[in-house]
Design an enzyme around this catalytic site. Structure first.
Site, PDB file in Angstrom:
ATOM      1  N   HIS A  19     -28.775  24.411 -15.492  1.00  0.00           N
ATOM      2  CA  HIS A  19     -30.320  23.690 -15.533  1.00  0.00           C
ATOM      3  C   HIS A  19     -31.592  25.072 -14.980  1.00  0.00           C
ATOM      4  CE1 HIS A  19     -28.587  24.989 -11.545  1.00  0.00           C
ATOM      5  NE2 HIS A  19     -30.289  25.605 -11.116  1.00  0.00           N
ATOM      6  N   HIS A  99     -33.708  31.420 -16.936  1.00  0.00           N
ATOM      7  CA  HIS A  99     -32.740  31.421 -17.303  1.00  0.00           C
ATOM      8  C   HIS A  99     -31.499  30.365 -16.797  1.00  0.00           C
ATOM      9  CE1 HIS A  99     -32.120  32.867 -13.177  1.00  0.00           C
ATOM     10  NE2 HIS A  99     -31.378  32.914 -13.212  1.00  0.00           N
TER      11      HIS A  99
END
Length: 154
Positions: A19, A99
């Site tokens: 995620h 990220h």
């Protein structure tokens, strides 16, 4: 090339655990969840495409894939910051850097640098982002367990 096979001790998330954290809230009382979900409903944005590529590290603790998305995640993160401020969540002091965590480093080993360097230009593909999820993270010795508490469509 892969991170697997390194002598470093790594925790690798499964695909469904990967995620992008738009805002970390920490421990929150259950009574606040509906208010947070309501604030997230006010986020404005359209579905967008995201590309994951280029492996790098956060110090000696995290291996990550960088994200390219025409600043969509940063825009949503900024909106969330503003919407949650009245609920007592301070704005982020650090610049937002989207990220995807590929591994958490439990014990570093020298061969890990060689493996991450070999992946520095790797491309992992693209995906369509259509919703924001409010997630609860429960830490266990085997890694995090994520539970979805709310979903907001873009």
């Amino acid at each position: 090339m892969s991170l697997r096979g390194s002598t470093a001790r790594l925790t690798l998330p499964t695909a469904d655990q990967m995620h992008i954290t738009l805002k970390f809230l920490g421990e929150i009382p259950e009574v606040k969840i509906p208010k947070i979900a309501g604030a997230l409903e006010k986020v404005r944005g359209a579905p967008f495409q995201l590309q994951a590529a280029r492996v790098s590290t956060f110090g000696r603790r995290v291996i990550k894939a960088e994200v390219t998305d025409q600043s969509c995640c940063a825009d949503i993160a900024k909106q969330i910051d503003g919407l949650l401020l009245p609920l007592g969540f301070p704005k982020e002091a650090r610049p937002f850097s989207p990220h995807i965590t590929l591994a958490r480093i439990k014990e570093y080993a020298p061969d890990l640098q060689e493996k991450t360097d070999a992946l520095c230009d790797a491309e992992f593909g693209t995906c369509m982002i259509e919703e924001i999820l409010l997630k609860q993270s429960t830490l266990t010795p085997r890694g995090s367990i994520y539970t979805t508490l709310a979903r907001v469509k873009l």
